[in-house]
Scaffold this active site. Structure first.
Site, PDB file in Angstrom:
ATOM      1  N   THR A 127     -31.140  38.909   5.403  1.00 50.12           N
ATOM      2  CA  THR A 127     -31.310  40.199   4.727  1.00 50.12           C
ATOM      3  C   THR A 127     -30.542  40.265   3.418  1.00 50.12           C
ATOM      4  O   THR A 127     -29.484  39.629   3.267  1.00 50.12           O
ATOM      5  CB  THR A 127     -30.821  41.346   5.642  1.00 50.12           C
ATOM      6  OG1 THR A 127     -30.748  42.574   4.898  1.00 50.12           O
ATOM      7  CG2 THR A 127     -29.416  41.057   6.179  1.00 50.12           C
ATOM      8  N   GLU A 129     -28.822  42.637   2.580  1.00 53.37           N
ATOM      9  CA  GLU A 129     -27.539  43.304   2.845  1.00 53.37           C
ATOM     10  C   GLU A 129     -26.391  42.301   2.884  1.00 53.37           C
ATOM     11  O   GLU A 129     -25.229  42.687   2.782  1.00 53.37           O
ATOM     12  CB  GLU A 129     -27.601  44.090   4.158  1.00 53.37           C
ATOM     13  CG  GLU A 129     -28.458  45.338   4.107  1.00 53.37           C
ATOM     14  CD  GLU A 129     -27.856  46.448   3.244  1.00 53.37           C
ATOM     15  OE1 GLU A 129     -26.619  46.548   3.172  1.00 53.37           O
ATOM     16  OE2 GLU A 129     -28.633  47.212   2.643  1.00 53.37           O
ATOM     17  N   TYR A 151     -23.315  45.193   9.948  1.00 53.78           N
ATOM     18  CA  TYR A 151     -24.658  44.613  10.008  1.00 53.78           C
ATOM     19  C   TYR A 151     -24.778  43.429   9.065  1.00 53.78           C
ATOM     20  O   TYR A 151     -25.253  42.351   9.440  1.00 53.78           O
ATOM     21  CB  TYR A 151     -25.703  45.683   9.656  1.00 53.78           C
ATOM     22  CG  TYR A 151     -27.087  45.139   9.418  1.00 53.78           C
ATOM     23  CD1 TYR A 151     -27.868  44.681  10.471  1.00 53.78           C
ATOM     24  CD2 TYR A 151     -27.628  45.085   8.129  1.00 53.78           C
ATOM     25  CE1 TYR A 151     -29.144  44.178  10.255  1.00 53.78           C
ATOM     26  CE2 TYR A 151     -28.896  44.594   7.902  1.00 53.78           C
ATOM     27  CZ  TYR A 151     -29.651  44.139   8.970  1.00 53.78           C
ATOM     28  OH  TYR A 151     -30.909  43.638   8.746  1.00 53.78           O
TER      29      TYR A 151
END
Length: 344
Positions: A127, A129, A151
């Site tokens: 991801t 992120e 996360y």
């Protein structure tokens, strides 16, 4: 017949990927997390639940024996790991659960593949992120990581352990660093879907105001159905690698809100700054958007924009749906759902 395992099949990406693989003639072992309220609405919305080649299984990614059992039973040629505790906000309140599923779960699957059949091709859903506090604009496969949430940290472990097993055990492990990708199947806990669902309710006079956190956050948003095609293409290559899938366009949350109201023909104007910013209907003067500091995260990711040129060059993949088209698609789906009196 080719066989694939898709973990996290009840989610947005898992449902679209399962549909794609079924359309390509695969037998699909699609897994979903054990819970008290299993919801397969996405599978139903895509009308694939009763497909003869779809096999749905409850599955616990955190349990090593379950991983070994699944891989042994399915004997897949490809494994797509899309299962995760995938909501950034929740990861701050549930960091241990996030780590167990999103980090250690990847290791469990890779170990099962190494033990049972190291020739199985593996896709790990990484991801944007992981970039977090970005060190480079735009972000590429070579940009340093700086995750800003539990996360993002958990996903970074999954990313690196995939590369480690690729290099240590010669496992065909691909990591797709996907930037934000949305669709009508997105969960309402994600900001784009929260926006389109609430704007649909406002347009239907079922709700009066949309409350959001950081309107200045910038994201690279694409269409999820196109991104799962990229996942599949990665595993059709001769060599495993890491690829960014993105649109190379970034917009603020505020911009997406404006697009959503434009899609339902409600004129909107923003006034004020920070927590005092509001979005006003210029025809009626009604306040339709407010900032609520409760929705701010402990550590914000301010800007994400991805360079997908490697995926285009090697995989022949590129995004096709504009953000305006995507927003309109999501709004129309949410209006239809809300007219019928439900919204997942």
């Amino acid at each position: 017949m080719k066989t694939a395992i898709v973990t996290g099949a009840s989610g947005q990406d898992g449902a679209y990927l399962s549909q794609l693989l079924l359309d390509k003639g695969y037998k699909v072992y699609a897994t979903y997390r054990r819970s008290s309220s299993v919801n397969l609405w996405r599978i139903d919305e895509l009308n694939i639940r009763n497909h003869p080649n779809l096999h749905l299984f409850e599955f616990d990614l955190t349990d090593m024996s379950s991983c070994i059992s699944l891989v042994t039973k399915a004997q897949p040629g490809e494994v797509y790991n899309l299962a995760a505790q995938s909501f950034v906000g929740v990861s701050f309140s549930q960091p241990v659960t996030t780590a167990e599923i999103t980090a250690i779960g990847v290791l469990n699957l890779l170990e099962a593949i190494r033990i049972i059949n190291p020739k199985i091709k593996f896709y790990q859903a990484s991801t944007s992120e992981m970039f977090g506090k970005v060190q480079q604009i735009p972000q590429t496969e070579k940009t340093p990581f700086y995750p800003r949430s539990p996360y993002g940290v958990a996903k970074l472990y999954g990313h690196w352990i995939t590369l480690n097993y690729r290099e240590s055990y010669d496992i065909f492990g691909c990591s797709g660093i996907l930037f934000n990708h949305e669709s009508p199947l997105r969960g309402r806990e994600f900001v784009t879907r929260k926006i389109t669902d609430t704007v649909a309710k406002i347009a239907l006079n079922k709700q009066s105001c949309l409350e959001l956190g950081n309107l200045d956050a910038k994201r690279d948003w694409g269409f999820a159905k196109e991104y799962v095609e990229g996942m599949w293409r990665m595993l059709q290559e001769d060599q495993p690698d890491t690829y960014v899938l993105a649109t190379n366009r970034t917009e603020t949350v505020r911009d997406f809100v404006a697009m959503a109201f434009q899609a339902v023909n409600i004129p909107l104007e923003f006034n004020g700054k920070g927590e005092n910013e509001i979005g006003v209907n210029t025809d009626t003067g009604d306040v339709l958007v407010r900032v609520n500091k409760e929705y701010y995260r402990p550590a914000e990711v301010d800007l994400l924009i991805g360079d997908y040129s490697k995926a285009k060059r090697i995989l022949g993949w590129e995004p096709k749906t504009s953000l305006e088209e995507l927003c309109k698609m999501m709004i129309e789906a949410d209006i239809e759902r809300n007219k019928l009196g439900f919204s997942f």
